[in-house]
Design a protein around this motif. Structure first.
Motif, mmCIF file in Angstrom:
data_model
loop_
_atom_site.group_PDB
_atom_site.id
_atom_site.type_symbol
_atom_site.label_atom_id
_atom_site.label_comp_id
_atom_site.label_asym_id
_atom_site.label_seq_id
_atom_site.Cartn_x
_atom_site.Cartn_y
_atom_site.Cartn_z
ATOM 1 N N UNK A 200 0.896 -1.133 0.000
ATOM 2 C CA UNK A 200 0.000 0.000 0.000
ATOM 3 C C UNK A 200 0.939 1.187 0.000
ATOM 4 N N UNK A 201 0.967 1.918 -1.089
ATOM 5 C CA UNK A 201 1.979 2.960 -1.237
ATOM 6 C C UNK A 201 1.361 4.347 -1.155
ATOM 7 N N UNK A 202 2.200 5.285 -0.773
ATOM 8 C CA UNK A 202 1.784 6.696 -0.777
ATOM 9 C C UNK A 202 2.731 7.451 -1.709
ATOM 10 N N UNK A 203 2.206 8.478 -2.318
ATOM 11 C CA UNK A 203 3.017 9.330 -3.186
ATOM 12 C C UNK A 203 2.823 10.785 -2.778
ATOM 13 N N UNK A 204 3.943 11.479 -2.667
ATOM 14 C CA UNK A 204 3.897 12.883 -2.275
ATOM 15 C C UNK A 204 4.757 13.684 -3.243
ATOM 16 N N UNK A 205 4.231 14.791 -3.713
ATOM 17 C CA UNK A 205 4.999 15.659 -4.599
ATOM 18 C C UNK A 205 5.875 16.583 -3.769
ATOM 19 N N UNK A 206 7.129 16.671 -4.176
ATOM 20 C CA UNK A 206 8.067 17.545 -3.466
ATOM 21 C C UNK A 206 8.856 18.348 -4.480
ATOM 22 N N UNK A 207 9.351 19.524 -4.072
ATOM 23 C CA UNK A 207 10.240 20.249 -4.974
ATOM 24 C C UNK A 207 11.535 19.456 -5.143
ATOM 25 N N UNK A 208 12.037 19.383 -6.357
ATOM 26 C CA UNK A 208 13.271 18.630 -6.591
ATOM 27 C C UNK A 208 14.466 19.273 -5.888
ATOM 28 N N UNK A 209 14.333 20.538 -5.541
ATOM 29 C CA UNK A 209 15.464 21.240 -4.922
ATOM 30 C C UNK A 209 15.805 20.707 -3.529
ATOM 31 N N UNK A 210 14.888 19.970 -2.900
ATOM 32 C CA UNK A 210 15.195 19.422 -1.569
ATOM 33 C C UNK A 210 16.169 18.255 -1.730
ATOM 34 N N UNK A 211 17.356 18.318 -1.103
ATOM 35 C CA UNK A 211 18.339 17.238 -1.274
ATOM 36 C C UNK A 211 17.782 15.908 -0.747
ATOM 37 N N UNK A 212 18.046 14.832 -1.506
ATOM 38 C CA UNK A 212 17.463 13.555 -1.111
ATOM 39 C C UNK A 212 17.995 13.087 0.251
ATOM 40 N N UNK A 213 19.239 13.440 0.540
ATOM 41 C CA UNK A 213 19.799 13.072 1.846
ATOM 42 C C UNK A 213 19.006 13.674 3.001
ATOM 43 N N UNK A 214 18.501 14.895 2.805
ATOM 44 C CA UNK A 214 17.676 15.527 3.847
ATOM 45 C C UNK A 214 16.375 14.743 4.044
ATOM 46 N N UNK A 215 15.836 14.250 2.938
ATOM 47 C CA UNK A 215 14.590 13.481 3.023
ATOM 48 C C UNK A 215 14.833 12.194 3.810
ATOM 49 N N UNK A 216 15.928 11.506 3.499
ATOM 50 C CA UNK A 216 16.239 10.255 4.195
ATOM 51 C C UNK A 216 16.433 10.516 5.685
ATOM 52 N N UNK A 217 17.232 11.527 6.023
ATOM 53 C CA UNK A 217 17.493 11.817 7.438
ATOM 54 C C UNK A 217 16.232 12.251 8.167
ATOM 55 N N UNK A 218 15.432 13.083 7.502
ATOM 56 C CA UNK A 218 14.247 13.623 8.166
ATOM 57 C C UNK A 218 13.126 12.614 8.311
#
Lengths: 561, 67
Positions: A200-218
């Motif tokens: 069961x998946x979720x999808x969220x739109x994000x600005x590409x400018x957010x570094x992926x490492x920040x997403x993983x850590x956060x």
């Protein structure tokens, strides 16, 4: 309705809170009790076919459309590379229509029937539809999957996700009404308790400018712990469920990695599949695979609403600065502890509970929402305040009186039912009837599904009413490009030859070659921008001519500007 | 134009005011007492809708892998 700060352009959402372009995907468990050996892919195709038959009866010209695979990129990794097709697991190649050969069809249902009924007009079995509500209904691996249309807020996701359950129910009824076919049951769960899980998946739109490492850590500490508010509950411990007991999450035991591209093997807490299904240099689509499918509306609402809030924290650089030591082990330890007292170790040495971590995220989200004004009761965005209030009250109950959350938090609701049986009948966790309760909890039929039995007794809180869900079965959300997609399908279905998240393809007599209308901006193609066009034109030809500027003075379409 | 077959009002006949954050869930004590009160009724009802032959039914529910 959503309040809009003055001066906010129509294709921007208020930032800092719970509003965001998002969508859900549900793979349903599928089972024919009278034909246990039936081919699951074939049965899933039968389900899609059933819905096609239903919508064909309902809509002039047929409210169904084929999927357009042009922009599918399942091997793009958000960390910045692409997997070679030859190195990928075959189940990752989701950008090709699944092939169901005649042999498989014949094996499952007999050749005569295939010739008589098993195919649509073009002679191939229908595996993939776009619905009038903007959703996609298709065969994914060996399960029927409903992918909701894009919405802008957690209340709408609850409505359009639950609409998928009504679509599933309609297909079950349709198949059951055919005396020639074995009845097929669909279950909104995530495991067969025999080592297999489906998502069961979720999808969220994000600005590409957010570094992926920040997403993983956060996100990682949040994903390790959010199960306490949105886990669906599961009987049995371990992938095969063989250790007796009850745990919070359906999915936790199936996760084996922290970050990765796979969704079917070595499942990661953070999935890096990077198919934006939108303008690729502006957006990324965060593909979340760690959630449980929810029937409880409150759990579903909080799952999406709190995750949207945490993404806003990450974008603002205000996510709690914590890191969980061994997050995969922590995810499972938390799932296995219904007393909510298990602790995980943070890299700074502290030992904290899942509730502690959830409170850290709550406090940070409430602070950001206040700073940005989105949670203001008058000038706010109309959603963030409610998400924060429900999040806070749910965490409060979980800390003080978890049984009091059994009317809203799904795993507690299921556990209360199982505890009822254990107390009344004195049975152990490995009793077969408890296994049946766990499974039948998620049956989509209201007379059989135990969630629905609880709902009908007033034991489950709701977020949206029945009428809203019924409307969402047929109508697209008004405020995303799903409006354009859904209306094209329901208004001009017979002239639409394909559609995807970011395109609608027309084949209109007199306009020549196929017309592919791109819809790469998720917040355009809305009712505000295109509703008048749909109301004005009765034919696809006239509609398309004005939309594409083949006539003078076109109004703004999904790509205008 | 939702078709009638989509409607299952008997299963969803509980109207909850969804626009009222100031009308939160009942107090924990009240909920707990309701829960105790109705639990036997609830189990009786569920006994009646459970599939027959639990062991066989659960064993036969075998899925192929998904995402």
């Amino acid at each position: 309705m959503t309040a809009r700060p003055e001066g906010l352009p129509s294709d921007k959402l208020p930032v800092g809170g719970a509003m965001r372009v998002m969508g859900s995907e549900t793979e349903y468990g599928i089972h024919a009790p009278s034909a246990p050996g039936a081919n699951a892919t074939m049965m899933s195709a039968r389900i899609i076919q059933a819905y096609a038959n239903l919508t064909r009866q309902r809509a002039a010209g047929g409210a169904e459309t084929r999927w357009d695979y042009t922009d599918e990129e399942p091997l793009h990794d958000a960390r910045g590379w692409t997997v070679e097709r030859s190195a990928a697991d075959p189940s990752q190649l989701t950008d090709r229509p699944p092939v169901l050969d005649a042999e498989a069809v014949a094996l499952a249902y007999g050749r005569q029937e295939l010739e008589a009924d098993g195919s649509d007009e073009s002679g191939s079995l229908l595996m993939n539809m776009v619905l009038g509500n903007g959703a996609r209904l298709y065969v994914d691996h060996a399960h029927p999957e409903y992918s909701s249309p894009e919405v802008t807020n957690p209340r709408d996701i609850v409505a359009w996700d639950a609409a998928g359950d009504l679509v599933a129910l309609a297909t079950v009824r349709k198949v059951a009404a055919d005396p020639e076919l074995p009845s097929i049951n669909l279950y909104k769960n995530n495991t067969d308790n025999k080592s297999v899980s489906y998502g069961s998946h979720e999808n969220y739109l994000m600005p590409r400018s957010v570094p992926f490492g920040d997403i993983v850590r956060g996100l990682t500490p949040f994903f390790v712990t959010r199960q306490i508010i949105c886990g669906a509950g599961r009987l049995g411990i371990g992938q095969d469920g063989s250790t007796p007991g009850f745990q919070i999450s359906q999915r936790a035991d199936f996760f084996e990695a922290e970050v990765g591209l796979e969704t079917t093997i070595r499942r990661p807490i953070i999935n890096t599949r990077d198919e934006p299904h939108a303008t690729a240099d502006k957006y990324r689509r965060l593909h979340v695979i760690i959630g449980d499918a929810n029937l409880s509306q409150v759990s579903n609402y909080l799952k999406f609403g709190t995750t949207a809030l945490v993404l806003s924290l990450i974008e603002a650089g205000q996510a709690p600065k914590i890191e969980v030591h061994e997050p995969v082990a922590g995810l499972q330890a938390i799932s296995h502890d219904t007393s909510l007292t298990a602790t995980v170790r943070l890299l700074d040495g502290r030992r904290v509970t899942a509730l502690d971590i959830q409170w850290m995220y709550y406090e940070a989200a409430a602070k950001l929402a206040q700073e940005t004004g989105v949670s203001d009761s008058f000038s706010g965005d109309g959603h963030t305040r409610d998400v924060l209030e429900r999040w806070e009250s749910t965490l409060g109950l979980l800390g003080s009186n978890p049984a009091g959350a059994a009317g809203s938090v799904e795993w507690l609701a299921k556990m209360s039912l199982l505890d009822g049986y254990r107390n009344r009948d004195g049975v152990e966790w490995n009793d077969a009837r408890l296994g049946l309760v766990d499974l039948q909890w998620s049956d989509v039929r209201p007379e059989k599904g135990l969630y629905y039995r609880m709902l009908s007794r007033g034991r489950m809180q709701t977020i949206v009413d029945d009428a809203t869900i019924s409307r969402a079965v047929a109508e697209p959300p008004s405020d995303t490009r799903a409006y354009f997609r859904g209306k094209c399908v329901s208004s001009f279905g017979k002239d639409v030859v394909g559609a995807s998240w970011d395109s609608v393809i027309f084949d209109v007599p007199g306009i020549g070659k196929l017309q592919r209308v791109p819809t790469r901006e998720p917040l355009r193609g809305t009712e505000a921008l295109t509703g008048q066009l749909f109301r004005k034109h009765a034919t696809a030809g006239a509609f398309l001519r004005e939309l594409l500027g083949l006539d003078p003075a076109p109004p703004p379409g999904p790509q205008a500007g | 134009m939702a078709a009638q077959e989509h409607q299952q009002p008997q299963s969803r006949d509980v109207e909850v005011d969804t626009d009222a954050p100031e009308a939160p869930p009942a107090a924990p004590e009240a909920q707990a007492s309701v829960a105790t009160q109705g639990v036997d009724d609830l189990l009786d009802e569920i006994d009646g809708v459970l599939e027959s032959n639990a062991e066989e039914f659960v064993r036969a529910f075998v899925q192929k892998g998904g995402q």
